[in-house]
Design an enzyme around this catalytic site. Structure first.
Site, PDB file in Angstrom:
ATOM      1  N   LYS A  11       0.845  -1.183   0.000  1.00  0.00           N
ATOM      2  CA  LYS A  11       0.000   0.000   0.000  1.00  0.00           C
ATOM      3  C   LYS A  11       0.887   1.243   0.000  1.00  0.00           C
ATOM      4  O   LYS A  11       1.791   1.370   0.823  1.00  0.00           O
ATOM      5  CB  LYS A  11      -0.934  -0.013   1.214  1.00  0.00           C
ATOM      6  CG  LYS A  11      -2.002   1.088   1.162  1.00  0.00           C
ATOM      7  CD  LYS A  11      -1.549   2.374   1.766  1.00  0.00           C
ATOM      8  CE  LYS A  11      -2.512   3.507   1.530  1.00  0.00           C
ATOM      9  NZ  LYS A  11      -2.211   4.665   2.412  1.00  0.00           N
ATOM     10  N   GLY A  14      -0.394   8.455  -0.741  1.00  0.00           N
ATOM     11  CA  GLY A  14      -0.347   9.398  -1.852  1.00  0.00           C
ATOM     12  C   GLY A  14       0.838  10.352  -1.783  1.00  0.00           C
ATOM     13  O   GLY A  14       1.360  10.791  -2.816  1.00  0.00           O
ATOM     14  N   ASP A 173      -6.030   2.343   2.961  1.00  0.00           N
ATOM     15  CA  ASP A 173      -5.539   1.349   3.922  1.00  0.00           C
ATOM     16  C   ASP A 173      -6.607   0.288   4.196  1.00  0.00           C
ATOM     17  O   ASP A 173      -6.297  -0.899   4.319  1.00  0.00           O
ATOM     18  CB  ASP A 173      -5.130   2.026   5.231  1.00  0.00           C
ATOM     19  CG  ASP A 173      -3.894   2.869   5.051  1.00  0.00           C
ATOM     20  OD1 ASP A 173      -2.846   2.319   4.665  1.00  0.00           O
ATOM     21  OD2 ASP A 173      -3.977   4.092   5.270  1.00  0.00           O
ATOM     22  N   LYS A 229      -5.193   3.043   9.266  1.00  0.00           N
ATOM     23  CA  LYS A 229      -4.056   2.164   8.964  1.00  0.00           C
ATOM     24  C   LYS A 229      -3.981   1.019   9.982  1.00  0.00           C
ATOM     25  O   LYS A 229      -3.825  -0.152   9.612  1.00  0.00           O
ATOM     26  CB  LYS A 229      -2.771   2.992   9.068  1.00  0.00           C
ATOM     27  CG  LYS A 229      -1.862   2.889   7.891  1.00  0.00           C
ATOM     28  CD  LYS A 229      -0.677   3.821   8.055  1.00  0.00           C
ATOM     29  CE  LYS A 229      -0.871   5.135   7.347  1.00  0.00           C
ATOM     30  NZ  LYS A 229      -1.211   5.026   5.941  1.00  0.00           N
TER      31      LYS A 229
HETATM   32  N1  LIG Z   1       1.108   7.729  16.049  1.00  0.00           N
HETATM   33  C1  LIG Z   1       1.238   8.132  14.772  1.00  0.00           C
HETATM   34  N2  LIG Z   1       2.345   7.768  14.059  1.00  0.00           N
HETATM   35  C2  LIG Z   1       2.485   8.159  12.773  1.00  0.00           C
HETATM   36  N3  LIG Z   1       1.587   8.930  12.113  1.00  0.00           N
HETATM   37  C3  LIG Z   1       0.480   9.324  12.777  1.00  0.00           C
HETATM   38  C4  LIG Z   1       0.249   8.941  14.119  1.00  0.00           C
HETATM   39  N4  LIG Z   1      -0.936   9.473  14.508  1.00  0.00           N
HETATM   40  C5  LIG Z   1      -1.409  10.159  13.466  1.00  0.00           C
HETATM   41  N5  LIG Z   1      -0.594  10.087  12.410  1.00  0.00           N
HETATM   42  C6  LIG Z   1      -0.843  10.740  11.131  1.00  0.00           C
HETATM   43  O1  LIG Z   1      -1.213   9.774  10.172  1.00  0.00           O
HETATM   44  C7  LIG Z   1      -0.716  10.194   8.907  1.00  0.00           C
HETATM   45  C8  LIG Z   1      -0.708   9.041   7.909  1.00  0.00           C
HETATM   46  O2  LIG Z   1      -1.996   8.846   7.354  1.00  0.00           O
HETATM   47  P1  LIG Z   1      -2.474   9.585   6.021  1.00  0.00           P
HETATM   48  O3  LIG Z   1      -3.826   9.081   5.704  1.00  0.00           O
HETATM   49  O4  LIG Z   1      -2.296  11.041   6.156  1.00  0.00           O
HETATM   50  O5  LIG Z   1      -1.400   9.096   4.940  1.00  0.00           O
HETATM   51  P2  LIG Z   1      -1.421   7.805   4.023  1.00  0.00           P
HETATM   52  O6  LIG Z   1      -2.489   6.868   4.461  1.00  0.00           O
HETATM   53  O7  LIG Z   1      -0.021   7.292   3.977  1.00  0.00           O
HETATM   54  O8  LIG Z   1      -1.770   8.387   2.599  1.00  0.00           O
HETATM   55  P3  LIG Z   1      -3.137   8.221   1.738  1.00  0.00           P
HETATM   56  O9  LIG Z   1      -4.250   8.576   2.641  1.00  0.00           O
HETATM   57  O10 LIG Z   1      -2.913   9.157   0.600  1.00  0.00           O
HETATM   58  O11 LIG Z   1      -3.185   6.801   1.318  1.00  0.00           O
HETATM   59  C9  LIG Z   1       0.643  10.737   9.251  1.00  0.00           C
HETATM   60  O12 LIG Z   1       1.134  11.623   8.272  1.00  0.00           O
HETATM   61  C10 LIG Z   1       0.393  11.450  10.571  1.00  0.00           C
HETATM   62  O13 LIG Z   1       0.023  12.790  10.352  1.00  0.00           O
HETATM   63 MG   LIG Z   2      -4.582   7.468   4.577  1.00  0.00          MG
END
Ligand SMILES: Nc1ncnc2c1ncn2[C@@H]1O[C@H](COP(=O)(O)OP(=O)(O)OP(=O)(O)O)[C@@H](O)[C@H]1O
Ligand SMILES: [Mg+2]
Length: 266
Positions: A11, A14, A173, A229
């Site tokens: 996965k 973005g 996710d 996630k």
């Molecule tokens: N404990 C944590 N550890 C890491 N990141 C965290 C935590 N709690 C919150 N976050 C947030 O979660 C974000 C990751 O999720 P986000 O949905 O923004 O990105 P992604 O899932 O990788 O991308 P997309 O949604 O485009 O698939 C991080 O950038 C951070 O801001």
């Molecule tokens: Mg996301």
């Protein structure tokens, strides 16, 4: 592939796919992973959707990383994810020598969906998510296994449709965790912008037990996109996926060497 405990479901957040250099690195990382077996890719594109919505003056609302999706938002999400983000990634993968095929969850049996129920947020509030999908498939996704068997690499945008043909937005996710379980892959690898799951000091948690995972959601140390996630990781474990990792996908062509968190099933 699969349904036999081999292969990787990758996965991609973005954030990793916005710049040509990031796409180039990720494509090389995909090439490396594919050398060791079948590969299926699911990608998000949250920040590009945000930018397009801001340009169109559509307000953003989200809970636990799930986007509240009204009709205007759905139009943007479909256009950006299934259009621009997917096609650019497919093209970058082809440059790296990967026979990539761009799909969405709406393609033949990839991931049937129904509209999501009212969502109970981590803080206990009830939320109507709008045009958001819940994956409901139970059969192995034959299209994906056949593509993998034929040597192709499916790259799937997180858009689906219900039985009436209504398009639905699904968190990438959530879709990745569900597909990893349905494909019975050996590994779910979630690459994003942070070096794994961070603790309250901003340090990477090397290994996260099931108990600590629940605790982090409950006490807010995991918030926004990280909640979706972690729930996806739990889904993958319950579906029998042996190895689940959340890693940084930045500035690397080798995701197995990247700093991150192993999410433990126990
Ligand atoms: N404990 C944590 N550890 C890491 N990141 C965290 C935590 N709690 C919150 N976050 C947030 O979660 C974000 C990751 O999720 P986000 O949905 O923004 O990105 P992604 O899932 O990788 O991308 P997309 O949604 O485009 O698939 C991080 O950038 C951070 O801001
Ligand atoms: Mg996301």
């Amino acid at each position: 592939m699969t349904t036999d405990g081999t292969g990787v479901l990758l996965k991609l957040g973005g954030e990793l796919l916005e710049q040509p250099n990031g796409r180039r690195n990720i494509a090389r990382a995909m090439h490396r992973l594919r050398n060791s077996g079948p590969l299926v890719v699911v990608h998000g594109g949250g920040r590009e959707v945000d930018a397009e919505m801001a340009a169109k003056n559509i307000p953003k609302r989200a809970v636990d990383g799930l986007r509240l999706t009204d009709s205007d938002t759905l139009e943007v999400v479909v256009g950006v994810l299934a259009g621009r983000v997917n096609t650019r990634l497919v093209a970058a993968a082809r440059v790296a020598g990967i026979p990539a095929v761009g799909l969405t969850a709406a393609d033949a049996g990839v991931s049937p969906m129904r509209r999501a129920d009212t969502y109970t947020a981590a803080d206990g509030t009830q939320v109507d998510l709008g045009w958001v999908g819940t994956p409901v498939g139970t059969e192995p996704p034959v299209l994906l296994t056949r593509l993998c068997d034929a040597g192709f690499v499916p790259i799937i945008a997180s858009i689906g449709a219900d039985a009436d043909g209504q398009l639905l937005n699904v968190n990438a996710d959530t879709l990745a965790g569900h597909l990893a379980a349905r494909l019975s892959v050996e590994r779910l690898l979630i690459a994003g912008g942070t070096p794994g799951v961070l603790d309250e000091h901003g340090d990477t948690i090397a290994s996260l037990t099931a108990g600590r995972l629940e605790q982090m959601i409950a006490d807010g140390r995991a918030s926004a996109g990280m909640v979706a996630k972690l729930i996806a990781c739990r889904e993958a474990h319950r579906g029998g996926v042996a190895s689940v990792r959340i890693v940084s996908g930045k500035n690397t062509t080798n995701l197995d060497d990247s700093p991150g968190t192993t999410v433990d099933g126990r």
